[in-house]
Design a protein around this motif. Structure first.
Motif, PDB file in Angstrom:
ATOM      1  N   MET A   1     -19.499  -7.188   4.433  1.00 40.88           N
ATOM      2  CA  MET A   1     -20.904  -7.588   4.466  1.00 40.88           C
ATOM      3  C   MET A   1     -21.210  -8.306   5.786  1.00 40.88           C
ATOM      4  O   MET A   1     -22.242  -8.046   6.407  1.00 40.88           O
ATOM      5  N   PHE A   2     -20.316  -9.172   6.228  1.00 40.21           N
ATOM      6  CA  PHE A   2     -20.520  -9.898   7.484  1.00 40.21           C
ATOM      7  C   PHE A   2     -20.702  -8.932   8.645  1.00 40.21           C
ATOM      8  O   PHE A   2     -21.626  -9.067   9.452  1.00 40.21           O
ATOM      9  N   TRP A   3     -19.816  -7.929   8.743  1.00 43.92           N
ATOM     10  CA  TRP A   3     -19.901  -6.991   9.869  1.00 43.92           C
ATOM     11  C   TRP A   3     -21.115  -6.082   9.756  1.00 43.92           C
ATOM     12  O   TRP A   3     -21.707  -5.706  10.777  1.00 43.92           O
ATOM     13  N   GLU A   4     -21.504  -5.716   8.537  1.00 44.26           N
ATOM     14  CA  GLU A   4     -22.716  -4.902   8.367  1.00 44.26           C
ATOM     15  C   GLU A   4     -23.958  -5.682   8.791  1.00 44.26           C
ATOM     16  O   GLU A   4     -24.829  -5.146   9.476  1.00 44.26           O
ATOM     17  N   ILE A   5     -24.030  -6.947   8.376  1.00 49.28           N
ATOM     18  CA  ILE A   5     -25.177  -7.784   8.750  1.00 49.28           C
ATOM     19  C   ILE A   5     -25.168  -8.043  10.250  1.00 49.28           C
ATOM     20  O   ILE A   5     -26.221  -8.055  10.899  1.00 49.28           O
ATOM     21  N   ARG A   6     -23.997  -8.226  10.806  1.00 46.46           N
ATOM     22  CA  ARG A   6     -23.901  -8.441  12.257  1.00 46.46           C
ATOM     23  C   ARG A   6     -24.448  -7.234  13.016  1.00 46.46           C
ATOM     24  O   ARG A   6     -25.149  -7.382  14.018  1.00 46.46           O
ATOM     25  N   LYS A   7     -24.138  -6.046  12.540  1.00 48.45           N
ATOM     26  CA  LYS A   7     -24.646  -4.827  13.160  1.00 48.45           C
ATOM     27  C   LYS A   7     -26.165  -4.737  12.994  1.00 48.45           C
ATOM     28  O   LYS A   7     -26.886  -4.390  13.925  1.00 48.45           O
ATOM     29  N   LEU A   8     -26.644  -5.083  11.800  1.00 40.93           N
ATOM     30  CA  LEU A   8     -28.082  -5.057  11.518  1.00 40.93           C
ATOM     31  C   LEU A   8     -28.825  -6.079  12.381  1.00 40.93           C
ATOM     32  O   LEU A   8     -29.962  -5.847  12.787  1.00 40.93           O
ATOM     33  N   ALA A   9     -28.179  -7.206  12.673  1.00 37.36           N
ATOM     34  CA  ALA A   9     -28.815  -8.270  13.454  1.00 37.36           C
ATOM     35  C   ALA A   9     -29.157  -7.827  14.869  1.00 37.36           C
ATOM     36  O   ALA A   9     -30.022  -8.422  15.514  1.00 37.36           O
ATOM     37  N   ARG A  10     -28.531  -6.799  15.349  1.00 36.92           N
ATOM     38  CA  ARG A  10     -28.826  -6.291  16.693  1.00 36.92           C
ATOM     39  C   ARG A  10     -30.200  -5.648  16.765  1.00 36.92           C
ATOM     40  O   ARG A  10     -30.782  -5.554  17.842  1.00 36.92           O
ATOM     41  N   THR A  11     -30.700  -5.205  15.618  1.00 35.74           N
ATOM     42  CA  THR A  11     -31.942  -4.423  15.639  1.00 35.74           C
ATOM     43  C   THR A  11     -33.101  -5.048  14.869  1.00 35.74           C
ATOM     44  O   THR A  11     -34.232  -4.621  15.063  1.00 35.74           O
TER      45      THR A  11
ATOM     46  N   ALA B   1     -35.046  -8.692  13.047  1.00 32.49           N
ATOM     47  CA  ALA B   1     -35.127 -10.153  12.944  1.00 32.49           C
ATOM     48  C   ALA B   1     -34.574 -10.619  11.602  1.00 32.49           C
ATOM     49  O   ALA B   1     -33.910 -11.653  11.518  1.00 32.49           O
ATOM     50  N   ASN B   2     -34.828  -9.852  10.556  1.00 29.60           N
ATOM     51  CA  ASN B   2     -34.303 -10.192   9.230  1.00 29.60           C
ATOM     52  C   ASN B   2     -32.771 -10.188   9.255  1.00 29.60           C
ATOM     53  O   ASN B   2     -32.127 -11.061   8.676  1.00 29.60           O
ATOM     54  N   GLY B   3     -32.198  -9.216   9.922  1.00 22.09           N
ATOM     55  CA  GLY B   3     -30.749  -9.157  10.059  1.00 22.09           C
ATOM     56  C   GLY B   3     -30.216 -10.355  10.816  1.00 22.09           C
ATOM     57  O   GLY B   3     -29.183 -10.925  10.454  1.00 22.09           O
ATOM     58  N   GLU B   4     -30.939 -10.771  11.853  1.00 23.05           N
ATOM     59  CA  GLU B   4     -30.518 -11.948  12.634  1.00 23.05           C
ATOM     60  C   GLU B   4     -30.565 -13.208  11.779  1.00 23.05           C
ATOM     61  O   GLU B   4     -29.664 -14.046  11.839  1.00 23.05           O
ATOM     62  N   LEU B   5     -31.587 -13.329  10.948  1.00 20.88           N
ATOM     63  CA  LEU B   5     -31.703 -14.486  10.056  1.00 20.88           C
ATOM     64  C   LEU B   5     -30.565 -14.500   9.029  1.00 20.88           C
ATOM     65  O   LEU B   5     -29.942 -15.539   8.794  1.00 20.88           O
ATOM     66  N   ARG B   6     -30.298 -13.338   8.435  1.00 16.51           N
ATOM     67  CA  ARG B   6     -29.202 -13.241   7.463  1.00 16.51           C
ATOM     68  C   ARG B   6     -27.861 -13.546   8.121  1.00 16.51           C
ATOM     69  O   ARG B   6     -26.999 -14.204   7.531  1.00 16.51           O
ATOM     70  N   LEU B   7     -27.692 -13.098   9.361  1.00 12.28           N
ATOM     71  CA  LEU B   7     -26.448 -13.364  10.086  1.00 12.28           C
ATOM     72  C   LEU B   7     -26.283 -14.862  10.345  1.00 12.28           C
ATOM     73  O   LEU B   7     -25.177 -15.394  10.211  1.00 12.28           O
ATOM     74  N   SER B   8     -27.356 -15.537  10.684  1.00 12.72           N
ATOM     75  CA  SER B   8     -27.241 -16.981  10.928  1.00 12.72           C
ATOM     76  C   SER B   8     -26.816 -17.707   9.649  1.00 12.72           C
ATOM     77  O   SER B   8     -26.014 -18.650   9.706  1.00 12.72           O
ATOM     78  N   HIS B   9     -27.306 -17.262   8.487  1.00 13.39           N
ATOM     79  CA  HIS B   9     -26.883 -17.861   7.221  1.00 13.39           C
ATOM     80  C   HIS B   9     -25.407 -17.554   6.942  1.00 13.39           C
ATOM     81  O   HIS B   9     -24.668 -18.434   6.475  1.00 13.39           O
ATOM     82  N   LEU B  10     -24.996 -16.331   7.231  1.00 11.20           N
ATOM     83  CA  LEU B  10     -23.592 -15.984   7.019  1.00 11.20           C
ATOM     84  C   LEU B  10     -22.668 -16.769   7.948  1.00 11.20           C
ATOM     85  O   LEU B  10     -21.567 -17.152   7.562  1.00 11.20           O
ATOM     86  N   LYS B  11     -23.113 -17.009   9.178  1.00 10.51           N
ATOM     87  CA  LYS B  11     -22.297 -17.795  10.106  1.00 10.51           C
ATOM     88  C   LYS B  11     -22.148 -19.235   9.617  1.00 10.51           C
ATOM     89  O   LYS B  11     -21.086 -19.834   9.777  1.00 10.51           O
ATOM     90  N   LEU B  12     -23.202 -19.771   9.024  1.00 13.55           N
ATOM     91  CA  LEU B  12     -23.087 -21.110   8.423  1.00 13.55           C
ATOM     92  C   LEU B  12     -22.078 -21.096   7.284  1.00 13.55           C
ATOM     93  O   LEU B  12     -21.245 -22.000   7.163  1.00 13.55           O
TER      94      LEU B  12
END
Length: 166
Positions: free
Chosen positions: A129-139, A141-152
């Motif tokens: 899930m982390f790597w999928e969201i990380r990939k989504l975050a490249r394209t 804003a929602n993916g970037e937000l989800r990635l920031s939560h996962l990084k926390l």
């Protein structure tokens, strides 16, 4: 694309590289010629050729993490433990293998990194899930937000894992 590239792709013009590769495969039994030797890669190849003893120190790390409830209580086999070692990267991988072979203790840094990778190896669904969201975050804003939560979450998880050994 240039006309030359199109002609090569359609087979109308021979690719010089392909001819050279065919000769290497035919006469040297390889495609690429090594340009330089990598000492770390050579040491890893040497260590992987040896039968490693059961990584007891890594087993002890895994047992401590299991007792603390950070990794599932399933029995980790030697392959899982060696997978965590592989995650370290070439230099630390070589260092851990050298220490296992010579019966030396692992450094604090190696123990901490191994503990984190043991957690990751035993939680493949979270890592996927982390790597999928990380990939989504490249394209998106929602993916970037989800990635920031996962990084926390990742920082909290790493903190808990490292607290097991303090």
């Amino acid at each position: 694309m240039a006309d030359e590239n199109i002609a090569q792709l359609t087979g109308q013009l021979r690719q010089i590289e392909a001819v050279e590769w065919a000769q290497r495969v035919r006469f040297e039994r390889r495609v690429m010629r090594p340009t330089s030797t990598d000492s770390v890669a050579a040491m890893l190849a040497l260590h992987s050729a040896k039968d490693l003893l059961a990584p007891q120190q890594v087993r002890e790390l895994a047992d401590a993490l299991q007792e603390a409830g950070e990794i599932p209580p399933d029995h980790l086999d030697s392959e899982d433990l060696l997978t965590a070692i592989q995650c370290l990267g070439p230099r630390q991988n070589d260092d851990v293998r050298e220490r296992i072979i010579n019966g030396k203790k692992l450094t604090k840094l190696l123990r901490e990194n191994l503990a984190i990778y043991l957690w990751e190896v035993t939680h493949p669904e979270w890592m996927k899930m982390f790597w999928e969201i990380r990939k989504l975050a490249r394209t998106t804003a929602n993916g970037e937000l989800r990635l920031s939560h996962l990084k926390l979450d990742q920082r909290k998880i790493r903190g808990r894992v490292l607290n097991v050994f303090d």
